[in-house]
Design a protein around this motif. Structure first.
Motif, PDB file in Angstrom:
ATOM      1  N   ILE A   1       9.285  32.553  12.951  1.00  0.00           N
ATOM      2  CA  ILE A   1       9.939  32.548  14.269  1.00  0.00           C
ATOM      3  C   ILE A   1      11.276  33.283  14.181  1.00  0.00           C
ATOM      4  CG2 ILE A   1      11.130  31.042  15.909  1.00  0.00           C
ATOM      5  CD1 ILE A   1       8.754  29.088  15.539  1.00  0.00           C
TER       6      ILE A   1
ATOM      7  N   GLN B   1       5.681  10.287   8.822  1.00  0.00           N
ATOM      8  CA  GLN B   1       6.070  11.668   8.480  1.00  0.00           C
ATOM      9  C   GLN B   1       4.969  12.660   8.849  1.00  0.00           C
ATOM     10  OE1 GLN B   1       8.193  12.832   5.157  1.00  0.00           O
ATOM     11  NE2 GLN B   1       9.776  11.316   5.564  1.00  0.00           N
ATOM     12  N   ILE B   2       3.732  12.278   8.592  1.00  0.00           N
ATOM     13  CA  ILE B   2       2.611  13.152   8.952  1.00  0.00           C
ATOM     14  C   ILE B   2       2.625  13.429  10.454  1.00  0.00           C
ATOM     15  CG2 ILE B   2       0.095  13.189   9.225  1.00  0.00           C
ATOM     16  CD1 ILE B   2       0.809  14.022   6.462  1.00  0.00           C
TER      17      ILE B   2
ATOM     18  N   TYR C   1       2.768   3.688   2.727  1.00  0.00           N
ATOM     19  CA  TYR C   1       1.736   4.335   3.544  1.00  0.00           C
ATOM     20  C   TYR C   1       2.177   4.499   4.987  1.00  0.00           C
ATOM     21  CZ  TYR C   1      -2.854   5.624   5.260  1.00  0.00           C
ATOM     22  OH  TYR C   1      -3.887   6.319   5.846  1.00  0.00           O
TER      23      TYR C   1
ATOM     24  N   LEU D   1       0.981  15.894   2.916  1.00  0.00           N
ATOM     25  CA  LEU D   1       2.305  15.896   3.557  1.00  0.00           C
ATOM     26  C   LEU D   1       3.130  17.098   3.075  1.00  0.00           C
ATOM     27  CD1 LEU D   1       4.440  14.539   5.347  1.00  0.00           C
ATOM     28  CD2 LEU D   1       5.084  13.133   3.392  1.00  0.00           C
TER      29      LEU D   1
ATOM     30  N   MET E   1       5.547   6.651  -1.809  1.00  0.00           N
ATOM     31  CA  MET E   1       5.932   6.512  -0.419  1.00  0.00           C
ATOM     32  C   MET E   1       5.021   5.467   0.182  1.00  0.00           C
ATOM     33  SD  MET E   1       5.927   9.370   2.582  1.00  0.00           S
ATOM     34  CE  MET E   1       7.156  10.403   1.875  1.00  0.00           C
TER      35      MET E   1
ATOM     36  N   VAL F   1       5.765  28.248  20.005  1.00  0.00           N
ATOM     37  CA  VAL F   1       6.936  29.132  20.118  1.00  0.00           C
ATOM     38  C   VAL F   1       6.611  30.498  19.515  1.00  0.00           C
ATOM     39  CG1 VAL F   1       9.282  29.527  19.265  1.00  0.00           C
ATOM     40  CG2 VAL F   1       8.640  27.273  20.165  1.00  0.00           C
TER      41      VAL F   1
ATOM     42  N   MET G   1      -0.071  12.561  -0.355  1.00  0.00           N
ATOM     43  CA  MET G   1       1.253  13.151  -0.576  1.00  0.00           C
ATOM     44  C   MET G   1       1.156  14.665  -0.584  1.00  0.00           C
ATOM     45  SD  MET G   1       3.408  10.781  -0.520  1.00  0.00           S
ATOM     46  CE  MET G   1       4.863  11.659  -1.058  1.00  0.00           C
TER      47      MET G   1
ATOM     48  N   TRP H   1       4.508   7.285   5.230  1.00  0.00           N
ATOM     49  CA  TRP H   1       3.761   8.531   5.119  1.00  0.00           C
ATOM     50  C   TRP H   1       3.120   8.890   6.456  1.00  0.00           C
ATOM     51  CZ3 TRP H   1      -1.506   9.375   5.872  1.00  0.00           C
ATOM     52  CH2 TRP H   1      -2.006  10.612   5.465  1.00  0.00           C
TER      53      TRP H   1
ATOM     54  N   LEU I   1       6.538  28.531   9.350  1.00  0.00           N
ATOM     55  CA  LEU I   1       6.566  28.865  10.790  1.00  0.00           C
ATOM     56  C   LEU I   1       8.001  29.110  11.255  1.00  0.00           C
ATOM     57  CD1 LEU I   1       3.922  26.308  12.111  1.00  0.00           C
ATOM     58  CD2 LEU I   1       3.803  28.780  12.392  1.00  0.00           C
TER      59      LEU I   1
ATOM     60  N   TYR J   1       5.721  15.774  11.360  1.00  0.00           N
ATOM     61  CA  TYR J   1       5.592  17.173  10.946  1.00  0.00           C
ATOM     62  C   TYR J   1       4.432  17.869  11.662  1.00  0.00           C
ATOM     63  CZ  TYR J   1       9.186  17.022   7.381  1.00  0.00           C
ATOM     64  OH  TYR J   1      10.400  16.949   6.741  1.00  0.00           O
ATOM     65  N   THR J   2       3.398  17.100  11.976  1.00  0.00           N
ATOM     66  CA  THR J   2       2.275  17.688  12.725  1.00  0.00           C
ATOM     67  C   THR J   2       2.735  18.122  14.114  1.00  0.00           C
ATOM     68  OG1 THR J   2       0.697  16.316  11.539  1.00  0.00           O
ATOM     69  CG2 THR J   2      -0.049  17.291  13.609  1.00  0.00           C
TER      70      THR J   2
ATOM     71  N   GLN K   1       5.787  18.844  14.978  1.00  0.00           N
ATOM     72  CA  GLN K   1       6.718  19.955  14.798  1.00  0.00           C
ATOM     73  C   GLN K   1       5.951  21.257  14.569  1.00  0.00           C
ATOM     74  OE1 GLN K   1       9.653  18.977  11.866  1.00  0.00           O
ATOM     75  NE2 GLN K   1      10.856  20.827  12.246  1.00  0.00           N
ATOM     76  N   ARG K   2       4.933  21.200  13.740  1.00  0.00           N
ATOM     77  CA  ARG K   2       4.127  22.389  13.447  1.00  0.00           C
ATOM     78  C   ARG K   2       3.485  22.923  14.716  1.00  0.00           C
ATOM     79  NH1 ARG K   2      -1.444  21.377  10.716  1.00  0.00           N
ATOM     80  NH2 ARG K   2      -1.659  20.548  12.805  1.00  0.00           N
TER      81      ARG K   2
ATOM     82  N   LEU L   1       6.050  24.594  16.908  1.00  0.00           N
ATOM     83  CA  LEU L   1       6.483  25.886  16.369  1.00  0.00           C
ATOM     84  C   LEU L   1       5.401  26.947  16.553  1.00  0.00           C
ATOM     85  CD1 LEU L   1       8.230  24.734  13.065  1.00  0.00           C
ATOM     86  CD2 LEU L   1       9.336  25.657  15.092  1.00  0.00           C
ATOM     87  N   LYS L   2       4.161  26.539  16.439  1.00  0.00           N
ATOM     88  CA  LYS L   2       3.062  27.507  16.655  1.00  0.00           C
ATOM     89  C   LYS L   2       3.100  28.034  18.080  1.00  0.00           C
ATOM     90  CE  LYS L   2      -0.536  26.382  13.292  1.00  0.00           C
ATOM     91  NZ  LYS L   2      -1.877  25.829  13.055  1.00  0.00           N
TER      92      LYS L   2
ATOM     93  N   LEU M   1       1.987  20.222   4.738  1.00  0.00           N
ATOM     94  CA  LEU M   1       2.413  20.266   6.141  1.00  0.00           C
ATOM     95  C   LEU M   1       3.885  20.709   6.241  1.00  0.00           C
ATOM     96  CD1 LEU M   1       1.429  19.712   8.994  1.00  0.00           C
ATOM     97  CD2 LEU M   1       1.973  17.292   8.684  1.00  0.00           C
TER      98      LEU M   1
ATOM     99  N   VAL N   1       5.428  24.075   8.117  1.00  0.00           N
ATOM    100  CA  VAL N   1       6.529  24.043   9.100  1.00  0.00           C
ATOM    101  C   VAL N   1       7.638  24.995   8.695  1.00  0.00           C
ATOM    102  CG1 VAL N   1       8.424  22.590   9.947  1.00  0.00           C
ATOM    103  CG2 VAL N   1       6.084  21.721   9.995  1.00  0.00           C
TER     104      VAL N   1
ATOM    105  N   LYS O   1       0.852  -1.197   0.000  1.00  0.00           N
ATOM    106  CA  LYS O   1       0.000   0.000   0.000  1.00  0.00           C
ATOM    107  C   LYS O   1       0.887   1.246   0.000  1.00  0.00           C
ATOM    108  CE  LYS O   1      -3.911   2.202   2.124  1.00  0.00           C
ATOM    109  NZ  LYS O   1      -4.700   2.435   3.299  1.00  0.00           N
ATOM    110  N   TYR O   2       0.602   2.179  -0.874  1.00  0.00           N
ATOM    111  CA  TYR O   2       1.344   3.441  -0.965  1.00  0.00           C
ATOM    112  C   TYR O   2       0.395   4.599  -0.726  1.00  0.00           C
ATOM    113  CZ  TYR O   2       5.202   0.805  -2.987  1.00  0.00           C
ATOM    114  OH  TYR O   2       6.223  -0.063  -3.190  1.00  0.00           O
ATOM    115  N   ALA O   3       0.948   5.719  -0.302  1.00  0.00           N
ATOM    116  CA  ALA O   3       0.137   6.917  -0.114  1.00  0.00           C
ATOM    117  C   ALA O   3      -0.295   7.422  -1.475  1.00  0.00           C
ATOM    118  CB  ALA O   3       0.977   7.998   0.576  1.00  0.00           C
TER     119      ALA O   3
END
Lengths: 93, 256
Positions: free
Chosen positions: A47, B35-36, B29, A33, B27, B49, A30, B32, A43, B39-40, B42-43, B46-47, A36, A40, A23-25
């Motif tokens: 900062i 990573q989601i 799943y 991601l 990628m 901060v 994607m 993925w 932000l 990064y979530t 991290q976001r 940072l918000k 997101l 980041v 299974k792939y995204a």
């Protein structure tokens, strides 16, 4: 003929396994991601800018405090000189 | 045959799609998902901060505004004590700078040059007195500079005062002092230059009729040292021309 059919069938089955079992995204996931990651990065930039602004304000505050102290010191100096000259600061020239 | 064709088509389609999908960024799943999550987190961090920094910035701006008010208030109080405005302070500063530069120039001049600027020095002195009369002269920004200016002016004024004083020299005897205009001008306390004797001659025309004849106890005025002016040079030329005529006349009469 039978052998040829069998070979083609095997090829077909192999293709299914190769392509279809892991299974792939998908594309929208994607994209999610990617969005997101961009958020980041944005932000982090905000900062960095905010930290610079904060440092600048702190310096301005320090400078202004020095200026105020200087004026207060000058007031005391003048008051002493006026008293030595026998003048009051409230008197007109 | 028909079944064979169908299988062939299906195999070809799958082969093409597998090649096509291999060329896209793929990628897995679960990767993925990881990573989601990362990064979530991290976001969100940072918000927080950024929010904290924005709060600090708002507080600092408020503090700075308060300090600006306090500074303006203190300055108004100080200017009130000085009976002056900020423009007055700038004007005073500029005048003080100009007078200081002027005094520095005068201090660097020779006595001769300074005497020729005597009236300018007097005018500068009047300006300094005007500044002294102002409260701004007592301000910390200007006090030390005013003291230095007054000291420098005192020195310059003392030198200028000597310009109007006339030095004198009392003639001694030839036997003891060998006093003549040439030797008097040669003295290190006078001009240290014998060729400047015409300056003494011209300054004492009322007493000296003949530059070769001066008498003991005569009090001669000694002008300030410096290059000879046109009158003094003319007197020197006339004297040497007359001397030359007398020598020629004496040589002619002794020859005959």
């Amino acid at each position: 003929m039978k052998k040829l059919s069998g070979a083609i069938l095997s090829l077909f089955v192999a293709s299914v396994f190769l392509v279809g079992c892991t299974k792939y995204a998908n594309q929208s996931e994607m994209q999610q991601l990617s969005n997101l990651k961009s958020e980041v990065a944005s932000l982090e930039q905000q900062i960095s800018t905010a930290r610079q602004e904060k440092a600048s304000l702190e310096k301005q505050i320090a400078d202004k405090q020095d200026q105020i102290k200087k004026v207060q010191s000058n007031e005391q100096f003048l008051q002493q000189k006026l008293q030595a000259a026998g003048q009051d600061s409230s008197q007109s020239q | 045959m028909k079944r064979l064709s169908v299988l062939l088509v299906l195999a070809t389609v799958f082969a093409i799609s597998s090649v096509a999908s291999a060329q896209e960024e793929k990628m897995k799943y679960n990767e993925w998902q990881q990573q989601i999550s990362m990064y979530t987190a991290q976001r969100d961090s940072l918000k927080n901060v950024l929010s904290s920094l924005n709060t600090d910035i708002a507080n600092l701006k408020s503090q700075l505004a308060g300090l600006d008010q306090q500074y303006n208030s203190e300055m108004q109080k100080y200017l009130g004590m000085l009976h002056a405005t900020e423009a007055d302070m700038q004007s005073f500063d500029q005048t003080l700078t100009n007078l200081t530069n002027q005094m520095n120039n005068y201090m660097a001049m020779s006595d001769q040059d300074l005497c020729s600027h005597a009236s300018d020095v007097k005018t500068a002195g009047a300006e300094i007195d005007s500044l002294k009369a102002m409260r701004l002269a007592l301000a910390a920004e200007f006090y030390d500079r005013m003291q230095t200016l007054e000291n420098d002016y005192s020195q310059v004024a003392a030198r200028v005062a000597k310009c109007s004083q006339v030095a004198t020299y009392t003639v001694g005897t030839w036997a003891r002092n060998r006093d003549c205009l040439w030797n008097i001008a040669k003295k290190s306390t006078i001009y240290n230059d014998p060729w400047r004797w015409p300056k003494i001659y011209i300054a004492n025309r009322d007493q000296i009729k003949n530059p070769d004849l001066i008498y003991p106890k005569e009090v001669l005025k000694i002008p300030a040292n410096g290059p000879m002016n046109s009158e003094e040079k003319a007197a020197a030329r006339a004297y040497y021309a007359r001397k030359a005529r007398m020598q020629r006349a004496a040589a002619g009469s002794s020859g005959s």
